[in-house]
Design a protein around this motif. Structure first.
Motif, PDB file in Angstrom:
ATOM      1  N   MET A   1       4.898  18.110  -1.792  1.00 40.90           N
ATOM      2  CA  MET A   1       4.710  17.216  -0.578  1.00 40.90           C
ATOM      3  C   MET A   1       3.679  17.870   0.066  1.00 40.90           C
ATOM      4  N   SER A   2       2.467  17.158   0.423  1.00 43.87           N
ATOM      5  CA  SER A   2       1.607  17.799   1.187  1.00 43.87           C
ATOM      6  C   SER A   2       1.783  18.273   2.532  1.00 43.87           C
ATOM      7  N   LEU A   3       2.450  17.112   3.433  1.00 39.52           N
ATOM      8  CA  LEU A   3       2.955  17.527   4.714  1.00 39.52           C
ATOM      9  C   LEU A   3       4.407  17.237   4.730  1.00 39.52           C
ATOM     10  N   ASP A   4       5.156  18.137   5.468  1.00 44.56           N
ATOM     11  CA  ASP A   4       6.621  17.799   5.338  1.00 44.56           C
ATOM     12  C   ASP A   4       7.112  16.880   6.593  1.00 44.56           C
ATOM     13  N   ILE A   5       6.550  15.771   6.640  1.00 44.74           N
ATOM     14  CA  ILE A   5       6.639  14.996   7.830  1.00 44.74           C
ATOM     15  C   ILE A   5       7.452  13.452   7.324  1.00 44.74           C
ATOM     16  N   ASP A   6       7.908  12.897   8.070  1.00 42.71           N
ATOM     17  CA  ASP A   6       8.626  11.753   7.887  1.00 42.71           C
ATOM     18  C   ASP A   6       7.663  10.461   7.519  1.00 42.71           C
ATOM     19  N   TYR A   7       7.666   9.954   6.260  1.00 48.86           N
ATOM     20  CA  TYR A   7       6.508   9.057   5.978  1.00 48.86           C
ATOM     21  C   TYR A   7       6.227   7.895   7.050  1.00 48.86           C
ATOM     22  N   TYR A   8       7.163   7.375   7.887  1.00 50.57           N
ATOM     23  CA  TYR A   8       7.065   6.424   8.920  1.00 50.57           C
ATOM     24  C   TYR A   8       6.165   7.286   9.906  1.00 50.57           C
ATOM     25  N   GLU A   9       6.412   8.328  10.317  1.00 47.28           N
ATOM     26  CA  GLU A   9       5.670   9.285  11.361  1.00 47.28           C
ATOM     27  C   GLU A   9       4.347   9.510  10.800  1.00 47.28           C
ATOM     28  N   LEU A  10       4.097   9.818   9.811  1.00 48.01           N
ATOM     29  CA  LEU A  10       2.860   9.906   9.154  1.00 48.01           C
ATOM     30  C   LEU A  10       2.031   8.906   9.271  1.00 48.01           C
ATOM     31  N   LEU A  11       2.380   7.588   8.908  1.00 52.19           N
ATOM     32  CA  LEU A  11       1.553   6.549   8.919  1.00 52.19           C
ATOM     33  C   LEU A  11       1.472   5.947  10.436  1.00 52.19           C
ATOM     34  N   GLU A  12       2.453   6.575  11.563  1.00 56.40           N
ATOM     35  CA  GLU A  12       2.426   6.015  12.653  1.00 56.40           C
ATOM     36  C   GLU A  12       2.983   4.641  12.851  1.00 56.40           C
ATOM     37  N   VAL A  13       3.915   4.233  12.153  1.00 57.45           N
ATOM     38  CA  VAL A  13       4.643   3.027  12.326  1.00 57.45           C
ATOM     39  C   VAL A  13       6.012   3.113  12.551  1.00 57.45           C
ATOM     40  N   GLU A  14       6.712   1.914  13.008  1.00 60.91           N
ATOM     41  CA  GLU A  14       8.233   1.962  13.027  1.00 60.91           C
ATOM     42  C   GLU A  14       8.799   1.740  11.538  1.00 60.91           C
ATOM     43  N   ARG A  15      10.112   2.146  11.600  1.00 61.88           N
ATOM     44  CA  ARG A  15      10.738   1.891  10.327  1.00 61.88           C
ATOM     45  C   ARG A  15      11.017   0.508   9.872  1.00 61.88           C
ATOM     46  N   THR A  16      10.871  -0.424  10.949  1.00 58.74           N
ATOM     47  CA  THR A  16      10.979  -1.757  10.600  1.00 58.74           C
ATOM     48  C   THR A  16       9.645  -2.500  10.189  1.00 58.74           C
ATOM     49  N   ALA A  17       8.644  -1.632  10.057  1.00 59.98           N
ATOM     50  CA  ALA A  17       7.134  -2.120   9.995  1.00 59.98           C
ATOM     51  C   ALA A  17       7.239  -3.114   8.756  1.00 59.98           C
ATOM     52  N   ASP A  18       6.199  -4.177   8.703  1.00 62.11           N
ATOM     53  CA  ASP A  18       6.231  -5.138   7.624  1.00 62.11           C
ATOM     54  C   ASP A  18       4.987  -4.556   6.857  1.00 62.11           C
ATOM     55  N   GLU A  19       4.895  -5.255   5.676  1.00 58.59           N
ATOM     56  CA  GLU A  19       3.695  -4.829   4.727  1.00 58.59           C
ATOM     57  C   GLU A  19       2.366  -4.892   5.024  1.00 58.59           C
ATOM     58  N   LYS A  20       2.002  -5.742   5.950  1.00 58.72           N
ATOM     59  CA  LYS A  20       0.887  -5.792   6.643  1.00 58.72           C
ATOM     60  C   LYS A  20       0.345  -5.022   7.845  1.00 58.72           C
ATOM     61  N   THR A  21       1.524  -4.490   8.429  1.00 55.38           N
ATOM     62  CA  THR A  21       1.443  -3.291   9.301  1.00 55.38           C
ATOM     63  C   THR A  21       1.453  -2.060   8.718  1.00 55.38           C
ATOM     64  N   LEU A  22       2.075  -1.704   7.694  1.00 56.33           N
ATOM     65  CA  LEU A  22       1.802  -0.398   6.810  1.00 56.33           C
ATOM     66  C   LEU A  22       0.575  -0.509   6.156  1.00 56.33           C
ATOM     67  N   LYS A  23      -0.038  -1.595   6.043  1.00 55.40           N
ATOM     68  CA  LYS A  23      -1.521  -1.237   5.380  1.00 55.40           C
ATOM     69  C   LYS A  23      -2.406  -1.179   6.196  1.00 55.40           C
ATOM     70  N   THR A  24      -2.321  -1.805   7.428  1.00 55.88           N
ATOM     71  CA  THR A  24      -3.386  -1.758   8.350  1.00 55.88           C
ATOM     72  C   THR A  24      -3.271  -0.288   8.818  1.00 55.88           C
ATOM     73  N   ALA A  25      -2.283   0.283   9.037  1.00 61.92           N
ATOM     74  CA  ALA A  25      -2.226   1.641   9.561  1.00 61.92           C
ATOM     75  C   ALA A  25      -2.503   2.708   8.497  1.00 61.92           C
ATOM     76  N   TYR A  26      -2.413   2.556   7.191  1.00 61.82           N
ATOM     77  CA  TYR A  26      -2.851   3.477   6.338  1.00 61.82           C
ATOM     78  C   TYR A  26      -4.394   3.269   6.297  1.00 61.82           C
ATOM     79  N   ARG A  27      -4.891   2.195   6.427  1.00 60.40           N
ATOM     80  CA  ARG A  27      -6.405   2.128   6.077  1.00 60.40           C
ATOM     81  C   ARG A  27      -7.038   2.694   7.451  1.00 60.40           C
TER      82      ARG A  27
END
Length: 376
Positions: A1-27
């Motif tokens: 693992m590159s950074l030992d941080i929760d994946y949701y925290e890393l992408l700055e999204v809630e754990r209930t985030a849908d696919e579109k929200t994940l993709k927007t945050a990732y980009r």
């Protein structure tokens, strides 16, 4: 693992985030941390890799479910955490077990090899004239296309992949459920047996990039509402360089000012004067190809009567011949009469015997009988 941080925290999204929200945050984050925008910054490069790693897990429903339950332990040392099955995510239902044991024998197992890209739908509206003649047109669509830099592999040009630690390069993992040992596609490498060590900078390891494409479409004569045209290989690019899906174009015919359509038959309403209906004559009706059809109006025609011109309708799709043109007659009662016209009509009324309009006479004869019966 590159950074030992929760994946949701890393992408700055809630754990209930849908696919579109994940993709927007990732980009957004991938653009901020992209090595090209932060040359020489090891921290940004490490975060860029970690973001790709997090998104790779959370965008996959099975991997996300495993992560939500067991965290990163789901993908380390072949374990799933306490109570989990070794070597991969848990079972969705008994159908997974059935498919793993009997799928290949009965032709219903999971697909092997590269996963084909998704099919796309495009709705295209054309005129009735275009549907009659057929045409070639150009459409523009937004599609996930194969990355040109990495040729769809997802790996940075000039770099190589490494063997997947979870499956050992086999592309499959085994999971135990009670007495069963089931073999499934590896959730980390998706069956490739390899993992991208250094993602392509253009696509972020996706192997695909969003772009607008122009596609030439040939519309054959005779297409109707809902006709589907398939353009092979013009759908979304498959992951990891897999073949693209298909594009399906659904035809919609715009409303016409003269004609209504039912299959290959064309209908139109033709209002005529009551004198033409009484005396007969000819009317001229256009065809969808610009031709003119002379239609004979017989003497004494009534409203609602349909006249048919054979072979003047729409062409048969991918076949021979054409349908018919059907003209429905509507007899129009004049509403604007000159004094002379009224005088002539009054003279005509004086000569009526009732035989001129037998339906009218028959109806009022029945009405008279009805009243007579009531007064008896």
């Amino acid at each position: 693992m590159s950074l030992d941080i929760d994946y949701y925290e890393l992408l700055e999204v809630e754990r209930t985030a849908d696919e579109k929200t994940l993709k927007t945050a990732y980009r957004r984050l991938a653009m901020e941390c992209h090595p090209d925008r932060n040359p020489g910054c090891d921290k940004s490069e490490a975060k860029f890799k970690a973001i790709n790693e997090a998104y790779d897990v959370l965008k996959d429903p099975q991997k996300r479910a495993a992560y939500d339950r067991f965290g990163k332990a789901a993908f380390e040392n072949g374990g799933m955490g306490n109570g989990g099955a070794r070597g991969g995510a848990g079972f969705g239902d008994f159908s997974d077990i059935f498919e793993s044991f009997f799928g290949d024998a009965f032709g219903g197992g999971r697909q092997r090899g590269p996963v084909r890209g998704a099919d796309l739908r495009y709705d295209l509206e054309i005129s009735l004239e275009d549907a009659f003649h057929g045409r070639t047109t150009e459409i523009a669509i937004d599609v996930a296309a194969k990355c040109g830099d990495c040729e769809g592999t997802g790996a940075k040009p000039g770099t190589s992949t490494r063997r997947c630690n979870l499956c050992g390069g086999h592309g499959k993992v085994r999971a135990q459920q009670g007495f069963f040992v089931v073999e499934r596609t590896c959730p980390t490498c998706h069956g490739r047996g390899e993992v991208i060590e250094d993602p392509c900078r253009k696509c972020g390891g996706e192997g695909r990039v969003d772009e607008r494409q122009k596609i030439e479409v040939t519309i054959p004569p005779g297409v109707d509402e809902g006709t589907r045209i398939r353009v092979a290989g013009k759908g979304e690019a498959g992951p990891n360089g897999a073949p693209a899906g298909d594009l399906y174009i659904f035809m919609h015919i715009a409303r016409h000012k003269v004609f209504e359509r039912d299959g290959t038959t064309l209908f139109c309403r033709a209002p005529i004067s009551f004198t033409k209906a009484a005396l007969g004559g000819e009317i001229e009706i256009p065809g969808p190809d610009g031709s003119k059809h002379s239609v004979n109006i017989p003497e004494g025609i009534q409203s609602g009567k349909q006249l048919r011109v054979r072979g003047a309708g729409m062409p048969v799709l991918q076949g021979r011949g054409r349908g018919d043109l059907v003209i429905q007659i509507d007899v129009e009662t004049p509403t604007r009469l000159t004094a002379r016209q009224k005088e002539l009509l009054c003279e005509f009324r004086e000569t009526e015997t009732g035989e001129e309009c037998p339906q009218s006479r028959g109806f009022f004869d029945k009405v008279k009988e009805f009243w007579d019966d009531l007064t008896e």
